[in-house]
Enzyme design. Structure first.
Site, short mmCIF file in Angstrom:
data_model
loop_
_atom_site.label_atom_id
_atom_site.label_comp_id
_atom_site.label_asym_id
_atom_site.label_seq_id
_atom_site.Cartn_x
_atom_site.Cartn_y
_atom_site.Cartn_z
CG HIS A 18 0.71 -2.28 1.05
ND1 HIS A 18 1.54 -3.06 0.27
CD2 HIS A 18 0.02 -1.50 0.18
CE1 HIS A 18 1.35 -2.78 -1.01
NE2 HIS A 18 0.45 -1.82 -1.10
CG HIS A 21 4.31 -0.02 -0.48
ND1 HIS A 21 3.29 0.44 0.30
CD2 HIS A 21 3.91 0.14 -1.75
CE1 HIS A 21 2.31 0.88 -0.48
NE2 HIS A 21 2.65 0.70 -1.73
CB CYS A 126 -15.38 0.82 -18.02
SG CYS A 126 -16.63 -0.38 -17.48
CB CYS A 129 -14.77 0.00 -13.91
SG CYS A 129 -14.62 -1.58 -14.68
CB CYS A 143 -14.97 -3.23 -19.61
SG CYS A 143 -14.69 -3.61 -17.86
CG HIS A 146 -18.52 -3.91 -16.02
ND1 HIS A 146 -17.33 -3.45 -15.50
CD2 HIS A 146 -19.40 -3.98 -14.99
CE1 HIS A 146 -17.48 -3.22 -14.20
NE2 HIS A 146 -18.73 -3.53 -13.87
CE LYS A 295 -5.78 -7.59 -6.96
NZ LYS A 295 -6.53 -6.96 -7.98
CE LYS A 298 -6.56 2.34 0.27
NZ LYS A 298 -6.66 3.53 -0.51
N1 MSP Z 1 4.32 4.88 -8.02
C1 MSP Z 1 4.43 3.71 -8.80
C2 MSP Z 1 5.88 3.39 -9.08
C3 MSP Z 1 6.65 4.46 -9.75
S1 MSP Z 1 8.33 4.04 -9.94
C4 MSP Z 1 8.97 5.16 -10.99
C5 MSP Z 1 3.78 2.53 -8.07
N2 MSP Z 1 3.64 2.65 -6.76
S2 MSP Z 1 2.90 1.60 -5.80
O1 MSP Z 1 2.94 2.21 -4.51
O2 MSP Z 1 1.63 1.28 -6.31
O3 MSP Z 1 3.65 0.25 -5.80
C6 MSP Z 1 4.99 0.10 -5.80
C7 MSP Z 1 5.55 -1.29 -5.61
O4 MSP Z 1 4.85 -2.09 -4.64
C8 MSP Z 1 5.55 -2.08 -6.90
O5 MSP Z 1 6.83 -2.64 -7.10
C9 MSP Z 1 4.52 -3.15 -6.65
O6 MSP Z 1 4.78 -4.28 -7.40
C10 MSP Z 1 4.66 -3.38 -5.17
N3 MSP Z 1 3.48 -4.05 -4.64
C11 MSP Z 1 2.24 -3.51 -4.43
N4 MSP Z 1 1.42 -4.51 -3.97
C12 MSP Z 1 2.10 -5.67 -3.88
C13 MSP Z 1 1.81 -6.96 -3.38
N5 MSP Z 1 0.62 -7.31 -2.96
N6 MSP Z 1 2.83 -7.87 -3.33
C14 MSP Z 1 4.12 -7.53 -3.71
N7 MSP Z 1 4.40 -6.33 -4.16
C15 MSP Z 1 3.40 -5.43 -4.44
O7 MSP Z 1 3.46 1.54 -8.71
#
Ligand code: MSP
Length: 492
Positions: A18, A21, A126, A129, A143, A146, A295, A298
């Site tokens: 997304h 990433h 929890c 959750c 939590c 909650h 935010k 999903k």
């Molecule tokens: N797998 C772990 C990282 C392990 S590194 C040794 C992880 N993966 S993740 O897929 O959840 O997210 C990775 C990156 O995407 C993070 O840097 C995270 O901050 C970024 N983002 C996820 N959602 C985001 C936003 N909504 N906005 C900006 N970046 C965000 O964590």
């Protein structure tokens, strides 16, 4: 010539790629391209994080083997990075054999050197959750959502002696030997460490999490997914444990979002200290994107798929927008409306229009003749060649270098767009369509100056919008202008 090793986090494969990433990955790509451009030897790594309970559960729900599920998701990541023109040198998957082998080597090393001990893993569940919580997630033991006291689960686990690194780490970070930026983030980490670093459980019972790397000294356990994941930064360099690590080590910059800084600033360097390896030079932390002020999640159904945007606006427009809209390091908001506005204003009206007008005027008024850009290497001019042949002042290049090194991507783009607007103004004030009638000498000078400005702009844009910049350089390479379609068709 120096080496430059840059990493993105490796992404969990439970979600499709997304915009979050894409954000980290595009920023890393810009840095990697810039360093290649100035002649550094670059290693840019990214990849996927494929073990752990979340992935195990999703695969089960889909009645698939976890490996099969991961194989499918990885294709989506690779496709997204291809569409976004990400020039990574290596894509690592944590289910690769070599990664598993090295992780086991590290585990044995840690065990033999008394960095691990058998203890108890305490977790907080929890029921409201339906989720396990970390102690640090709780507020006064309750939590936060909650207000209830979670159930306590205790199980046998191996723990890593992280607490012993507390002072050493604080010292490294204070002295910027492990530089954490932006500065607020460094202070945040320091105050967290001051609050006390606890030993951390690094294993889970196989009966609970079977989708993980088995501990070499106790086959009833798998390793905690974060230990496995962090080691990717080492294994991606081909390191297998006992031999010397590649010359690229340590990373020059590691990019990440703010949610994963804490673990990268505590657990990660502690592991490296235990392994006697140098720490990364610099962790740079970016903010979070909301979508139309909300935010991204999903359940809200507002996840933005970068591929869909690329299909509508093109790769470079997306790369431009995402780095221009928000200061890297701060939180920001994404909306399709803002993307469209910027596309039409900055790309269609400013840059696209400039390139087009000059192209047409050179072709009409000068029969297409322009000064030749002498390019030694096959494709693109190096900074030195460019400086020799255009009028880019050394001070300008210095400023660009400084802003790139500070990861001020939005400021760089604003600065480049000042140049674009200045060039458009020069067209207006010099009026080549009048000069062609009464002052051919001045006409040639004005158009040649404009061509130089465009090439300069294109050069600065190479890391950000590689296809567009190359196209522009090709149009204006000389000796004759090459006619091209408008770079950015208007989108209504
Ligand atoms: N797998 C772990 C990282 C392990 S590194 C040794 C992880 N993966 S993740 O897929 O959840 O997210 C990775 C990156 O995407 C993070 O840097 C995270 O901050 C970024 N983002 C996820 N959602 C985001 C936003 N909504 N906005 C900006 N970046 C965000 O964590």
């Amino acid at each position: 010539m120096s080496k430059f090793y840059i990493t993105t986090p490796i992404y969990y494969v439970n979600d499709k790629p997304h915009i979050g990433h894409a954000y980290t990955t595009i920023a890393a790509d810009v840095l990697a391209r810039y360093h290649r451009l100035i002649g550094d030897v670059v290693f840019f790594s990214t990849g996927t994080d494929e073990h752990g309970k979340k992935i195990q559960q999703i695969a089960e729900a889909k009645k698939m083997l976890p490996q099969q599920f991961c194989d499918g998701m990885v294709k989506d990541f690779k496709l997204a990075w291809q569409k976004l023109n990400i020039s990574y040198d290596k894509f690592i998957r944590t289910t690769q054999k070599d990664h598993i082998k090295t992780t086991q080597w590290v585990l044995s090393y840690l065990y033999q050197n008394n960095y691990l001990y058998k203890g108890e893993y305490q977790s907080f569940y929890c029921v409201g959750c339906e989720q396990y919580k970390q102690k640090s997630d709780l507020i006064k033991g309750r939590c936060p959502d909650h207000g209830t006291v979670p159930e306590v689960h205790k199980e046998e686990a191996y723990l890593f002696r992280m607490s012993q690194f507390q002072n050493c780490l604080a010292d490294f970070i204070k002295k910027d030997k492990l530089l954490i930026e932006p500065k607020e983030r460094k202070n945040e980490v320091l105050s967290f460490i001051k609050g006390g670093l606890e030993d951390i459980a690094i294993s889970r019972r196989k009966t609970d999490v079977y989708w993980g790397i088995t501990l070499p000294f106790d086959s009833r356990h798998t390793v905690y997914v974060w230990l496995d994941a962090l080691l990717n930064y080492l294994t991606v360099l081909g390191w297998s444990g006992d031999e010397k690590i590649s010359e690229f080590w340590p990373p020059d910059v590691q990019l990440m979002g703010k949610d994963i800084l804490r673990i990268h600033a505590t657990f990660w360097p502690s592991l490296l200290l235990a392994l006697n390896l140098p720490l990364p030079q610099r962790l740079f932390v970016h903010g979070y994107f909301t979508i139309n002020g909300q935010k991204m999640s999903k359940s809200r159904g507002n996840i933005i798929d970068p591929i869909a945007i690329v299909e509508k606006y093109g790769t470079d427009a997306f790369r431009y927008f995402i780095l221009r809209e928000v200061s890297f390091g701060k939180d920001g908001d994404f909306s399709m409306e803002k993307l469209k506005q910027r596309y039409n204003a900055d790309l269609v009206n400013d840059l696209g229009n400039l390139v087009q007008r000059i192209m047409v005027m050179v072709s009409r008024y000068l029969k297409g003749k322009i000064p030749v850009l002498k390019i030694e290497k096959a494709e693109l001019p190096s900074i030195r060649e460019l400086q020799e042949q255009t009028k880019i002042a050394a001070a300008e290049i210095k400023k660009f270098d400084k802003l790139v090194n500070e990861l001020k991507f939005d400021e760089i783009l604003v600065w480049i767009w000042q140049k674009v607007r200045l060039a458009n103004q020069l067209v207006e004030t010099s009026k080549p369509w009048i000069l062609v009638k009464n002052n051919p000498q001045k006409l040639e000078k004005v158009l040649n100056d404009l061509v130089s400005s465009i090439v300069e702009i294109a050069w600065f844009l190479l890391p950000f919008m590689p296809e567009t910049a190359e196209k522009i350089i090709n149009i204006y390479k000389g000796p004759k202008i090459k006619l091209e379609k408008p770079l950015f068709p208007r989108i209504v």
